[in-house]
Design a protein around this motif. Structure first.
Motif, PDB file in Angstrom:
ATOM      1  N   VAL A 143      64.972 -57.427  28.900  1.00 41.82           N
ATOM      2  CA  VAL A 143      65.525 -58.288  29.632  1.00 41.82           C
ATOM      3  C   VAL A 143      64.931 -59.657  29.403  1.00 41.82           C
ATOM      4  O   VAL A 143      64.037 -60.154  29.490  1.00 41.82           O
ATOM      5  CB  VAL A 143      64.836 -58.145  31.311  1.00 41.82           C
ATOM      6  CG1 VAL A 143      65.520 -59.022  32.305  1.00 41.82           C
ATOM      7  CG2 VAL A 143      65.155 -56.900  31.812  1.00 41.82           C
ATOM      8  N   ALA A 144      66.108 -60.517  28.960  1.00 42.71           N
ATOM      9  CA  ALA A 144      65.838 -61.843  28.313  1.00 42.71           C
ATOM     10  C   ALA A 144      66.548 -62.903  29.282  1.00 42.71           C
ATOM     11  O   ALA A 144      67.858 -62.945  29.351  1.00 42.71           O
ATOM     12  CB  ALA A 144      66.450 -61.852  26.826  1.00 42.71           C
ATOM     13  N   ASP A 182      62.017 -66.427  28.462  1.00 46.12           N
ATOM     14  CA  ASP A 182      61.426 -65.377  29.133  1.00 46.12           C
ATOM     15  C   ASP A 182      61.864 -64.123  28.783  1.00 46.12           C
ATOM     16  O   ASP A 182      63.279 -63.758  28.946  1.00 46.12           O
ATOM     17  CB  ASP A 182      61.693 -65.605  30.620  1.00 46.12           C
ATOM     18  CG  ASP A 182      60.896 -66.930  31.148  1.00 46.12           C
ATOM     19  OD1 ASP A 182      60.074 -67.374  30.675  1.00 46.12           O
ATOM     20  OD2 ASP A 182      61.507 -67.324  32.113  1.00 46.12           O
ATOM     21  N   VAL A 183      61.013 -63.169  28.034  1.00 45.11           N
ATOM     22  CA  VAL A 183      61.401 -61.915  27.399  1.00 45.11           C
ATOM     23  C   VAL A 183      60.579 -60.868  28.515  1.00 45.11           C
ATOM     24  O   VAL A 183      59.465 -60.847  28.470  1.00 45.11           O
ATOM     25  CB  VAL A 183      61.129 -61.698  26.106  1.00 45.11           C
ATOM     26  CG1 VAL A 183      61.569 -60.389  25.643  1.00 45.11           C
ATOM     27  CG2 VAL A 183      61.965 -62.686  25.555  1.00 45.11           C
ATOM     28  N   GLN A 184      61.124 -59.777  28.800  1.00 47.72           N
ATOM     29  CA  GLN A 184      60.642 -58.723  29.542  1.00 47.72           C
ATOM     30  C   GLN A 184      61.185 -57.505  28.623  1.00 47.72           C
ATOM     31  O   GLN A 184      62.315 -57.127  28.642  1.00 47.72           O
ATOM     32  CB  GLN A 184      60.991 -58.462  31.035  1.00 47.72           C
ATOM     33  CG  GLN A 184      60.459 -57.147  31.634  1.00 47.72           C
ATOM     34  CD  GLN A 184      61.019 -57.192  33.080  1.00 47.72           C
ATOM     35  OE1 GLN A 184      60.954 -57.894  34.058  1.00 47.72           O
ATOM     36  NE2 GLN A 184      61.534 -55.903  33.498  1.00 47.72           N
ATOM     37  N   ILE A 185      59.970 -56.596  28.391  1.00 45.03           N
ATOM     38  CA  ILE A 185      60.469 -55.385  27.577  1.00 45.03           C
ATOM     39  C   ILE A 185      60.020 -54.446  28.550  1.00 45.03           C
ATOM     40  O   ILE A 185      58.726 -53.944  28.826  1.00 45.03           O
ATOM     41  CB  ILE A 185      59.707 -55.316  26.081  1.00 45.03           C
ATOM     42  CG1 ILE A 185      60.148 -56.612  25.161  1.00 45.03           C
ATOM     43  CG2 ILE A 185      60.017 -54.054  25.398  1.00 45.03           C
ATOM     44  CD1 ILE A 185      59.397 -56.799  23.982  1.00 45.03           C
ATOM     45  N   ASP A 186      60.819 -53.297  28.665  1.00 49.51           N
ATOM     46  CA  ASP A 186      60.585 -52.010  29.481  1.00 49.51           C
ATOM     47  C   ASP A 186      60.638 -51.063  28.558  1.00 49.51           C
ATOM     48  O   ASP A 186      61.403 -50.595  27.769  1.00 49.51           O
ATOM     49  CB  ASP A 186      61.720 -51.908  30.381  1.00 49.51           C
ATOM     50  CG  ASP A 186      61.728 -53.033  31.673  1.00 49.51           C
ATOM     51  OD1 ASP A 186      61.031 -53.699  31.722  1.00 49.51           O
ATOM     52  OD2 ASP A 186      62.886 -52.867  32.136  1.00 49.51           O
ATOM     53  N   TYR A 187      59.315 -50.217  28.570  1.00 45.82           N
ATOM     54  CA  TYR A 187      59.204 -48.973  27.890  1.00 45.82           C
ATOM     55  C   TYR A 187      58.805 -48.031  28.694  1.00 45.82           C
ATOM     56  O   TYR A 187      58.298 -48.186  29.927  1.00 45.82           O
ATOM     57  CB  TYR A 187      58.178 -49.438  26.824  1.00 45.82           C
ATOM     58  CG  TYR A 187      56.894 -49.835  27.055  1.00 45.82           C
ATOM     59  CD1 TYR A 187      55.965 -49.339  27.777  1.00 45.82           C
ATOM     60  CD2 TYR A 187      56.805 -51.476  27.460  1.00 45.82           C
ATOM     61  CE1 TYR A 187      54.885 -49.841  28.245  1.00 45.82           C
ATOM     62  CE2 TYR A 187      55.803 -51.999  27.758  1.00 45.82           C
ATOM     63  CZ  TYR A 187      54.674 -51.312  28.374  1.00 45.82           C
ATOM     64  OH  TYR A 187      53.369 -51.715  28.964  1.00 45.82           O
ATOM     65  N   THR A 188      58.640 -46.860  28.129  1.00 45.66           N
ATOM     66  CA  THR A 188      58.323 -45.511  29.065  1.00 45.66           C
ATOM     67  C   THR A 188      57.533 -44.556  27.873  1.00 45.66           C
ATOM     68  O   THR A 188      57.908 -44.615  26.581  1.00 45.66           O
ATOM     69  CB  THR A 188      59.327 -44.874  29.933  1.00 45.66           C
ATOM     70  OG1 THR A 188      58.902 -43.926  30.923  1.00 45.66           O
ATOM     71  CG2 THR A 188      60.357 -44.126  28.966  1.00 45.66           C
ATOM     72  N   ALA A 189      56.843 -43.445  28.524  1.00 39.55           N
ATOM     73  CA  ALA A 189      56.537 -42.502  27.966  1.00 39.55           C
ATOM     74  C   ALA A 189      56.843 -41.356  28.756  1.00 39.55           C
ATOM     75  O   ALA A 189      56.649 -40.962  29.874  1.00 39.55           O
ATOM     76  CB  ALA A 189      54.967 -42.500  27.834  1.00 39.55           C
ATOM     77  N   LEU A 190      57.414 -40.030  28.166  1.00 35.66           N
ATOM     78  CA  LEU A 190      58.037 -38.967  28.640  1.00 35.66           C
ATOM     79  C   LEU A 190      56.785 -38.074  28.756  1.00 35.66           C
ATOM     80  O   LEU A 190      56.874 -36.946  28.230  1.00 35.66           O
ATOM     81  CB  LEU A 190      59.134 -38.449  27.830  1.00 35.66           C
ATOM     82  CG  LEU A 190      60.318 -39.353  28.173  1.00 35.66           C
ATOM     83  CD1 LEU A 190      60.916 -39.560  29.552  1.00 35.66           C
ATOM     84  CD2 LEU A 190      60.323 -40.824  27.378  1.00 35.66           C
ATOM     85  N   SER A 191      55.741 -38.177  29.682  1.00 34.13           N
ATOM     86  CA  SER A 191      54.813 -37.107  30.089  1.00 34.13           C
ATOM     87  C   SER A 191      55.027 -37.171  31.658  1.00 34.13           C
ATOM     88  O   SER A 191      54.749 -38.078  32.240  1.00 34.13           O
ATOM     89  CB  SER A 191      53.340 -37.263  29.883  1.00 34.13           C
ATOM     90  OG  SER A 191      52.514 -36.581  29.975  1.00 34.13           O
ATOM     91  N   VAL A 192      55.713 -36.035  32.098  1.00 38.92           N
ATOM     92  CA  VAL A 192      56.013 -36.146  33.638  1.00 38.92           C
ATOM     93  C   VAL A 192      55.129 -35.350  34.373  1.00 38.92           C
ATOM     94  O   VAL A 192      55.284 -35.534  35.721  1.00 38.92           O
ATOM     95  CB  VAL A 192      57.492 -35.642  33.763  1.00 38.92           C
ATOM     96  CG1 VAL A 192      58.532 -36.384  33.057  1.00 38.92           C
ATOM     97  CG2 VAL A 192      57.699 -34.225  33.301  1.00 38.92           C
ATOM     98  N   GLY A 193      53.980 -34.730  33.971  1.00 39.56           N
ATOM     99  CA  GLY A 193      52.978 -34.013  34.804  1.00 39.56           C
ATOM    100  C   GLY A 193      52.390 -34.766  35.788  1.00 39.56           C
ATOM    101  O   GLY A 193      52.404 -34.770  36.950  1.00 39.56           O
ATOM    102  N   VAL A 194      51.684 -35.924  35.113  1.00 44.18           N
ATOM    103  CA  VAL A 194      50.906 -36.956  36.130  1.00 44.18           C
ATOM    104  C   VAL A 194      51.286 -38.343  35.341  1.00 44.18           C
ATOM    105  O   VAL A 194      50.481 -38.647  34.469  1.00 44.18           O
ATOM    106  CB  VAL A 194      49.412 -36.391  35.710  1.00 44.18           C
ATOM    107  CG1 VAL A 194      48.653 -37.490  37.052  1.00 44.18           C
ATOM    108  CG2 VAL A 194      49.072 -35.378  36.070  1.00 44.18           C
TER     109      VAL A 194
END
Length: 852
Positions: free
Chosen positions: A682-683, A702-714
């Motif tokens: 998001v820039a 203004d720069v916003q970087i969205d990231y994620t990790a695919l561990s869905v248990g906890v």
């Protein structure tokens, strides 16, 4: 001591005269006098009088459960199916489209451009080996690959189930087909082919699909089962089941470990429950504590541990396993009492899909038994292991034994709150209550209400046994008293100078008992021996004690864990790596590892780590924390014992309202590194997808970087680290899934992020994204060069101007000097010379007038 009225012993409901008589006959016949046999008798009694099984309607206590419901506004339509693609994302099919889920965020999937599903209602999903997502809808089959849709329009209809063969071929079953080619279809590169009556499949419609170990498929639908193999098709009509008809529907289908199909059948107004095939013969498949044989089954699943999950229509969820069955219903928090489908992800989490939402179940390291699981009340004062693989639980007005998932209640004790329990080496059960102490022997109960001096006992807050077989009872009062009981007699009474908490008694391997005081000091008591005191060290009140075989003590206190060994005292707390300081209890497992039940959760410290800290007190230890996400709910308990280890190796903890346990031998670790994805940038409030070599607009700040990790248990325990390479060192944002920058200059950047799962397993490769912020026209090199040249010319001009000014000033000064000199010369000429000439004339005149 007057014997109390004989009791029934372990009676789960109410006394029965016939059973009582039988027990008395057995006791009279064997004439038990040896206390060492009492344990056997107690266990025998619990066998004769059937123990109460934990309520079949109880929740699945060893599983953590989370619900996302339709009313939460997360779904545009009722969920229908789930799948997981190779990138780790979970996909949820709904009656109104597709949703992508990373364990935290639900994102409605929007197809690019004018692409759209053939029908918005998604019925089935499959994540294939090549990373694509196959989508079965009410109108046909589509494939989402690399962000774009590919439609397979050759065979239309309602796609009910999908499967992939070992060779990568996609198979599906359908109903409401627009052709007569059959309900069982195959998708290959050369097109889609369906199989029906001409190939031997007699089912008009198909609902379910399961692949066998030989490359064949079982197909369930209207009228029964068909088995497709490379050699042909076998049909198994459902009307051969008593009470069934040709229209009987196969709702669910799984394959048992021996290859037999297990199906859930239904026809209008008649549920036919679970059925299986042995050869060509149908038979009812009965499971203990599961739905009635003729109840309707909506869905089936066999998990990786062999448990059979069963959804009974309007009857809730069951899990059948070797030890019996567990049940979970809407009243316990389930989204619905009718589960329509199951899905198990790569980490072993089980997802249930219902018209009202989705639910996730995962195996919790720390399990709980509470009132919802069958305990009489949410009141547990003490926990003490039996000489068998059982545990005594004290709480409310009864003593309970938990063994193999069965709960037995010991009646006949005084109708008062049981505050402490202990089974001694001889098998006698000691029970402390609000006004005394009871001991069960030979099926009878005796009560101690006064000490050897005739003083009433009051409430017994804790019990312990030393190596010599003496039982020690801590009695509340002013002052607090510690009773030493040998056999059935109180042989010595110690008055405590400062109070002792209920769980702070532990046997000394050299004899006697250690007591931990609220002041932090320790005292050792032994009948006929001198009192030994260990001074406090500022660690606060001692809540619990553990004494090692070498005589060293471990004290769980308000400010950490204190170890005393060979005259040395050291405290382990947050400075050394503990997650918190307030430790409630401490115990070692069979592998000698240390377990701390603390206010922040249950901590495991390997024996090697603990020994290293003892040798180097300034070092930091590595402790595994099991917190509330793992099922741990610690709370202080005023009575004792508060922690115990049963003969099967399990560790049991009381938290005042329930009993919790952990089995160190069977703890599973999530060894799968989480896939990491950078989702978007998001820039300046404009969203850009995380594509390769992304080019942002000039002047982006203004720069916003969205990231994620695919561990869905906890997902709450997934941690991240990131860096903007060449600009900063590694940053630790914890569980935050966004990075922010507000001062980026034009240039090329690479953002790199890594993550770990809930058990600390890191994906060191992670994900990276290259992006560029181009310069504006006035930030280009040419513009800068022009500015430099212009500035240089300007400076040169200023320099030349200054030179001109200096030259002008110099010339002006010269002219002024010249004028001055001219004036002086003129003045000299007009005055001095004139005077000189006048003087010369006078001198000449004077010389003419001289007379010689």
């Amino acid at each position: 001591m007057t014997p109390a009225k004989p009791q029934t012993a372990l009676d789960p409901s109410s006394p029965e005269t016939a059973v009582n008589s039988a027990l008395k006959t057995i006791l009279a016949a064997v004439r038990i006098v040896d206390l060492g046999l009492i344990s056997t008798v107690v266990l025998l009694l619990s066998t004769i009088v059937p123990a109460k099984a934990l309520d079949p309607g109880r929740r699945i206590s060893q599983y953590g459960h989370t619900s996302w419901r339709l009313r939460d506004g997360l779904f545009a339509g009722a969920p229908t199916s789930m799948a997981q693609t190779t990138d780790g994302y979970l996909w949820i099919g709904t009656a109104n489209g597709l949703i992508r889920f990373d364990g935290v965020r639900f994102v409605p999937w929007v197809f690019p451009g004018t692409e759209a599903l053939m029908n918005a209602s998604v019925n089935s999903l499959l994540g294939s080996q090549d990373g694509s997502l196959w989508i079965g809808t009410g109108g046909g089959l589509s494939q989402l690959k690399d962000g774009h849709l590919v439609h397979h329009r050759e065979k239309r209809g309602r796609i009910n189930a999908l499967s992939q063969g070992d060779d990568g071929t996609i198979w599906f079953v359908r109903s409401r087909a627009r052709d007569d080619n059959g309900p069982f279809c195959r998708v290959r590169s050369d097109g889609t082919t369906c199989f029906g009556k001409s190939e031997g499949i007699l089912l008009p419609w198909a609902q379910t699909l399961a692949s066998d170990r030989h490359g064949g498929f079982w197909i369930g639908g209207t009228g029964g089962l068909s088995h497709w193999t490379v050699t042909g098709v076998n049909n198994y009509p459902a009307d051969r089941i008593h009470g069934a008809s040709a229209n009987t529907e196969v709702n669910a289908l799984v394959l048992l470990a021996d290859g037999r199909p297990l199906v859930g059948l239904q026809q209008p107004n008649l549920g036919l429950g679970l059925q299986t095939l042995q050869g060509k013969v149908w038979s009812t498949y009965a499971l203990p504590e599961t739905p009635e044989p003729r109840s309707s089954v909506a869905a089936l699943h066999i998990d990786r541990d062999g448990g059979i999950w069963i959804s009974a229509i309007d009857g809730g969820l069951y899990r059948a396993h070797a030890g019996g069955a567990d049940r979970f219903r809407q009243a316990d928090g389930l989204s619905s009492d009718t589960i329509m489908d199951f899905f198990e992800d790569r980490e072993g989490n089980l997802w249930t899909i219902s018209p009202d939402g989705i639910d996730r179940f995962r195996n919790l390291p720390v399990a709980t038994y509470s009132r919802r699981d069958g305990l009489p009340a949410n009141l547990v004062g003490s926990v003490s292991a039996s000489t068998s693989a059982a545990v005594w639980i004290g709480g409310g007005a009864s003593a309970m034994m938990l063994r193999n998932g069965k709960l037995s209640v010991l009646r006949g004790l005084p109708n008062k709150r049981i505050t402490s329990l202990l089974e001694d080496h001889a098998g006698r059960l000691w029970a402390g209550d609000e006004a005394g102490l009871s001991v069960t022997r030979d099926g009878k109960s005796r009560t101690l209400t006064k000490d050897k001096g005739g003083v009433p006992l009051n409430m017994v807050s804790s019990l312990a046994e030393d190596r010599e077989g003496n039982v020690w009872a801590l009695v509340i009062g002013r002052p607090q008293r510690l009773l030493c009981i040998r056999g059935s007699d109180i042989v010595e009474v110690f008055e405590m100078e400062t109070p002792v908490m209920g769980g702070a008694l532990a046997a000394d391997p050299n004899g006697g008992i250690w007591a931990g005081h609220v002041t932090g000091e320790l005292t050792r008591h032994r009948a006929g021996a001198e009192l030994v005191k260990e001074p406090a060290d500022g660690a606060g009140a001692v809540r619990n004690l553990w004494v090692d075989p070498d005589g060293s003590t471990l004290a769980a206190s308000e400010k950490g864990l204190v170890r005393r060994k060979d005259g040395s005292r050291r405290r382990l707390d947050r400075k050394n790596g503990l997650a918190c300081d307030d430790v409630l209890s401490v115990i070692r497992d069979q592998a000698d590892n240390l377990w701390l039940y603390a206010t922040c959760g249950l901590l495991r410290i390997a024996s090697t780590e603990f020994d290293r800290w003892w040798a180097h007190p300034e070092s930091t230890i590595s402790a595994k924390l099991f917190d509330s996400f793992d099922g741990a709910h610690p709370a202080p308990v005023p009575f004792g014992p508060v922690v115990s280890r049963s003969t099967d190796g399990r560790l049991w903890f009381s938290n005042d309202s329930a009993i919790q346990f952990v089995d160190p031998r069977t703890l599973a670790q999530n060894s799968i590194p989480p896939p990491v994805q950078i989702e978007q940038i998001v820039a300046d409030r404009v969203v850009y997808q995380g594509s390769e070599n992304l080019r942002l607009p000039a002047l982006t700040r203004d720069v916003q970087i969205d990231y994620t990790a695919l561990s869905v248990g906890v997902p709450q325990k997934v941690r991240f680290r990131y860096q903007l390479e060449g600009r900063e060192s590694w940053q630790d944002p914890g569980t935050r899934r966004q990075a922010f920058y507000t001062d980026l200059r034009p240039g090329k950047y690479r953002f790199h992020v890594i993550a770990c799962n809930n058990d600390g397993v890191w994906n060191e490769k992670g994900a990276s994204l290259d992006f560029t912020i181009p310069p504006a026209w006035y930030q280009t090199d040419g513009f800068l060069a022009s500015c430099v040249i212009a500035f240089s010319l300007f400076v040169w001009g200023l320099y030349r101007l200054r030179l001109h000014q200096l030259a002008s000033e110099f010339n002006t000064k010269l002219k002024v000097r010249e004028a001055e000199r001219t004036r002086i010369a003129r003045d000299l000429h007009d005055t001095v010379l004139q005077s000189l000439h006048g003087l010369m004339f006078r001198c000449h005149q004077s010389s003419e007038n001289v007379v010689f």
